[in-house]
Design an enzyme around this catalytic site. Structure first.
Site, PDB file in Angstrom:
ATOM      1  N   MET A   1     -51.182 -11.184  19.722  1.00 48.18           N
ATOM      2  CA  MET A   1     -51.938 -11.277  18.463  1.00 48.18           C
ATOM      3  C   MET A   1     -51.335 -12.398  17.625  1.00 48.18           C
ATOM      4  O   MET A   1     -50.143 -12.376  17.318  1.00 48.18           O
ATOM      5  CB  MET A   1     -51.850  -9.965  17.672  1.00 48.18           C
ATOM      6  CG  MET A   1     -52.724  -8.828  18.197  1.00 48.18           C
ATOM      7  SD  MET A   1     -54.466  -9.240  18.430  1.00 48.18           S
ATOM      8  CE  MET A   1     -54.957  -9.796  16.786  1.00 48.18           C
TER       9      MET A   1
ATOM     10  N   HIS B   1     -60.635  -4.818  23.584  1.00 51.83           N
ATOM     11  CA  HIS B   1     -59.352  -4.821  22.864  1.00 51.83           C
ATOM     12  C   HIS B   1     -59.325  -3.591  21.956  1.00 51.83           C
ATOM     13  O   HIS B   1     -59.988  -3.557  20.924  1.00 51.83           O
ATOM     14  CB  HIS B   1     -59.283  -6.126  22.047  1.00 51.83           C
ATOM     15  CG  HIS B   1     -58.066  -6.273  21.209  1.00 51.83           C
ATOM     16  ND1 HIS B   1     -57.954  -7.255  20.237  1.00 51.83           N
ATOM     17  CD2 HIS B   1     -56.887  -5.584  21.174  1.00 51.83           C
ATOM     18  CE1 HIS B   1     -56.779  -7.164  19.657  1.00 51.83           C
ATOM     19  NE2 HIS B   1     -56.109  -6.153  20.186  1.00 51.83           N
TER      20      HIS B   1
ATOM     21  N   SER C   1     -65.248 -13.500  20.550  1.00 48.73           N
ATOM     22  CA  SER C   1     -65.172 -12.144  20.000  1.00 48.73           C
ATOM     23  C   SER C   1     -66.458 -11.775  19.282  1.00 48.73           C
ATOM     24  O   SER C   1     -66.863 -12.427  18.314  1.00 48.73           O
ATOM     25  CB  SER C   1     -64.003 -12.043  19.014  1.00 48.73           C
ATOM     26  OG  SER C   1     -64.121 -10.835  18.297  1.00 48.73           O
TER      27      SER C   1
ATOM     28  N   ASP D   1     -55.073 -14.246  20.570  1.00 46.88           N
ATOM     29  CA  ASP D   1     -56.185 -13.738  19.762  1.00 46.88           C
ATOM     30  C   ASP D   1     -55.887 -13.840  18.267  1.00 46.88           C
ATOM     31  O   ASP D   1     -54.960 -13.208  17.767  1.00 46.88           O
ATOM     32  CB  ASP D   1     -56.402 -12.262  20.155  1.00 46.88           C
ATOM     33  CG  ASP D   1     -57.593 -11.615  19.466  1.00 46.88           C
ATOM     34  OD1 ASP D   1     -58.310 -12.298  18.726  1.00 46.88           O
ATOM     35  OD2 ASP D   1     -57.801 -10.395  19.706  1.00 46.88           O
ATOM     36  N   GLY D   2     -56.698 -14.633  17.570  1.00 45.95           N
ATOM     37  CA  GLY D   2     -56.633 -14.671  16.116  1.00 45.95           C
ATOM     38  C   GLY D   2     -56.376 -16.053  15.545  1.00 45.95           C
ATOM     39  O   GLY D   2     -55.378 -16.690  15.863  1.00 45.95           O
ATOM     40  N   GLY D   3     -57.327 -16.536  14.749  1.00 45.76           N
ATOM     41  CA  GLY D   3     -57.134 -17.793  14.028  1.00 45.76           C
ATOM     42  C   GLY D   3     -57.169 -19.034  14.895  1.00 45.76           C
ATOM     43  O   GLY D   3     -56.651 -20.080  14.494  1.00 45.76           O
TER      44      GLY D   3
ATOM     45  N   HIS E   1     -65.285 -10.649  24.376  1.00 45.28           N
ATOM     46  CA  HIS E   1     -64.168  -9.909  23.781  1.00 45.28           C
ATOM     47  C   HIS E   1     -64.719  -8.889  22.786  1.00 45.28           C
ATOM     48  O   HIS E   1     -65.479  -9.232  21.884  1.00 45.28           O
ATOM     49  CB  HIS E   1     -63.236 -10.906  23.075  1.00 45.28           C
ATOM     50  CG  HIS E   1     -61.981 -10.308  22.543  1.00 45.28           C
ATOM     51  ND1 HIS E   1     -60.880 -10.049  23.326  1.00 45.28           N
ATOM     52  CD2 HIS E   1     -61.640  -9.911  21.293  1.00 45.28           C
ATOM     53  CE1 HIS E   1     -59.913  -9.524  22.585  1.00 45.28           C
ATOM     54  NE2 HIS E   1     -60.355  -9.426  21.335  1.00 45.28           N
TER      55      HIS E   1
ATOM     56  N   GLY F   1     -57.119  -6.494  12.761  1.00 48.79           N
ATOM     57  CA  GLY F   1     -57.933  -5.770  11.790  1.00 48.79           C
ATOM     58  C   GLY F   1     -59.153  -6.552  11.327  1.00 48.79           C
ATOM     59  O   GLY F   1     -60.193  -5.968  11.053  1.00 48.79           O
ATOM     60  N   PHE F   2     -59.012  -7.872  11.251  1.00 45.96           N
ATOM     61  CA  PHE F   2     -60.111  -8.669  10.707  1.00 45.96           C
ATOM     62  C   PHE F   2     -60.219 -10.009  11.426  1.00 45.96           C
ATOM     63  O   PHE F   2     -59.207 -10.558  11.872  1.00 45.96           O
ATOM     64  CB  PHE F   2     -59.887  -8.924   9.214  1.00 45.96           C
ATOM     65  CG  PHE F   2     -59.777  -7.648   8.423  1.00 45.96           C
ATOM     66  CD1 PHE F   2     -60.922  -6.973   7.990  1.00 45.96           C
ATOM     67  CD2 PHE F   2     -58.534  -7.099   8.155  1.00 45.96           C
ATOM     68  CE1 PHE F   2     -60.818  -5.773   7.291  1.00 45.96           C
ATOM     69  CE2 PHE F   2     -58.419  -5.893   7.453  1.00 45.96           C
ATOM     70  CZ  PHE F   2     -59.571  -5.229   7.017  1.00 45.96           C
ATOM     71  N   GLY F   3     -61.444 -10.515  11.488  1.00 49.73           N
ATOM     72  CA  GLY F   3     -61.651 -11.870  11.972  1.00 49.73           C
ATOM     73  C   GLY F   3     -61.442 -12.839  10.818  1.00 49.73           C
ATOM     74  O   GLY F   3     -61.291 -12.426   9.660  1.00 49.73           O
ATOM     75  N   GLY F   4     -61.406 -14.115  11.134  1.00 52.05           N
ATOM     76  CA  GLY F   4     -61.363 -15.135  10.092  1.00 52.05           C
ATOM     77  C   GLY F   4     -60.031 -15.338   9.396  1.00 52.05           C
ATOM     78  O   GLY F   4     -59.974 -15.981   8.344  1.00 52.05           O
TER      79      GLY F   4
ATOM     80  N   ASP G   1     -63.775  -6.018  20.050  1.00 49.79           N
ATOM     81  CA  ASP G   1     -62.717  -5.508  19.177  1.00 49.79           C
ATOM     82  C   ASP G   1     -63.058  -4.114  18.661  1.00 49.79           C
ATOM     83  O   ASP G   1     -63.913  -3.956  17.789  1.00 49.79           O
ATOM     84  CB  ASP G   1     -62.528  -6.459  17.989  1.00 49.79           C
ATOM     85  CG  ASP G   1     -61.863  -7.759  18.416  1.00 49.79           C
ATOM     86  OD1 ASP G   1     -60.783  -7.690  19.025  1.00 49.79           O
ATOM     87  OD2 ASP G   1     -62.436  -8.829  18.141  1.00 49.79           O
TER      88      ASP G   1
ATOM     89  N   MET H   1     -57.907  -1.411  19.327  1.00 47.75           N
ATOM     90  CA  MET H   1     -56.982  -1.317  18.192  1.00 47.75           C
ATOM     91  C   MET H   1     -57.136   0.088  17.616  1.00 47.75           C
ATOM     92  O   MET H   1     -57.655   0.284  16.516  1.00 47.75           O
ATOM     93  CB  MET H   1     -57.316  -2.403  17.162  1.00 47.75           C
ATOM     94  CG  MET H   1     -56.876  -3.788  17.635  1.00 47.75           C
ATOM     95  SD  MET H   1     -57.703  -5.121  16.757  1.00 47.75           S
ATOM     96  CE  MET H   1     -59.197  -5.240  17.744  1.00 47.75           C
TER      97      MET H   1
ATOM     98  N   MET I   1     -61.940  -0.946  16.585  1.00 50.12           N
ATOM     99  CA  MET I   1     -60.994  -0.592  15.511  1.00 50.12           C
ATOM    100  C   MET I   1     -61.314   0.786  14.966  1.00 50.12           C
ATOM    101  O   MET I   1     -62.489   1.137  14.797  1.00 50.12           O
ATOM    102  CB  MET I   1     -61.080  -1.613  14.379  1.00 50.12           C
ATOM    103  CG  MET I   1     -60.884  -3.048  14.846  1.00 50.12           C
ATOM    104  SD  MET I   1     -60.847  -4.180  13.457  1.00 50.12           S
ATOM    105  CE  MET I   1     -60.822  -5.756  14.326  1.00 50.12           C
TER     106      MET I   1
ATOM    107  N   GLY J   1     -63.343 -15.866  17.510  1.00 51.05           N
ATOM    108  CA  GLY J   1     -64.454 -15.184  16.858  1.00 51.05           C
ATOM    109  C   GLY J   1     -65.185 -16.137  15.940  1.00 51.05           C
ATOM    110  O   GLY J   1     -66.233 -16.698  16.303  1.00 51.05           O
ATOM    111  N   SER J   2     -64.602 -16.370  14.756  1.00 52.11           N
ATOM    112  CA  SER J   2     -65.286 -17.197  13.766  1.00 52.11           C
ATOM    113  C   SER J   2     -65.507 -18.627  14.248  1.00 52.11           C
ATOM    114  O   SER J   2     -66.510 -19.245  13.882  1.00 52.11           O
ATOM    115  CB  SER J   2     -64.539 -17.164  12.434  1.00 52.11           C
ATOM    116  OG  SER J   2     -63.155 -17.295  12.615  1.00 52.11           O
TER     117      SER J   2
END
Ligand code: DX5
Ligand code: ZN
Length: 218
Positions: A135, A64, A8, A173-175, A31, A140-143, A33, A66, A35, A195-196
């Site tokens: 999700m 993606h 991402s 997607d996420g974490g 990817h 809304g946020f990475g990390g 994002d 959002m 928003m 992402g992170s």
């Protein structure tokens, strides 16, 4: 099926986008994002930026959205260079119509579900989808941290897709990090967004290849 990876761009250094993209050229997708500050409490970038970076990479663009009422912008994001467009079920009153709009652009269509949205809501749409994006954090946020209940959700969706032989991939997607990747792939994820874990690493290319080897062992 071989697990695919979609780093991402959200976690990259925005002041050096062109160079950042080169770091992950071994990925399967990029990817993106998008928003709008309404559907999610954060604002990122739009079709102008996507179009500008398209010329710097051959990776397929996994966009993606959002954004509220994505039907307003399908054409713009398709023309900017998206190869896959994923919209949120929760962001429109007419999700089936939005899927048709995406397909009319000749690109792949995906639907994303927030953590609290049950997969049963997609029952009548699955035959028409190229991918479902689960999700595993609140968008809304990475990390953020992976929500553990999402593993069961992935497994449940995977069962439905396999039982019906649908040609639909599961993207998560996420974490996602090296320590939880195995359980997510085992549950049935086909595409991993990170992402992170990739752009936040000292060596993004090495982080990507480490994740690939973990997934390959499943
Ligand atoms: C969150 C985005 C994600 C995010 C993932 O709303 O959809 O794609 O960039 O970032 P990490 O991997 O850091 O959780
Ligand atoms: Zn995303």
């Amino acid at each position: 099926m071989k697990t695919e990876f979609a780093p991402s761009l959200l976690a990259s250094d925005f002041s050096q986008l062109k160079d950042q993209i080169q770091l992950i050229k071994e990925a399967d997708y990029l990817h993106l994002d998008v928003m709008d500050g309404v559907f999610v409490p954060n604002i990122t970038f739009g079709p102008g930026l996507i179009k500008a970076i398209k010329k710097h990479t051959a990776l397929p663009f996994d966009t993606h959205l959002m954004i509220t009422k994505p039907e307003r912008y399908i054409k713009d994001f398709a023309e900017a260079g998206s190869d896959i467009l994923t919209v949120h079920l929760e962001a429109t009153d007419h999700i089936h119509r939005v899927i048709q709009l995406i397909k009319a652009e000749g690109i792949k269509a995906g639907v994303s579900l927030n953590p609290a949205t049950p997969i049963e809501t997609l029952e009548y749409l699955l035959p028409e989808l190229d991918q479902v994006l689960i999700m595993s954090v609140n968008p809304g946020f990475g990390g953020q941290s992976y929500i553990p209940q999402m593993t069961e959700k992935i497994a449940k969706l995977n069962k439905i897709i396999e039982a019906n032989n649908y040609d639909c991939k599961i993207e998560v997607d996420g974490g996602i990090k090296t320590f939880n990747l195995k359980e997510i792939v085992e549950a049935g994820a086909d595409i991993i967004v990170a992402g992170s874990a990739i752009f936040g690493a000292k060596k993004p290319a090495a982080a990507l290849s480490e994740m690939r080897s973990i997934a390959a062992d499943v």
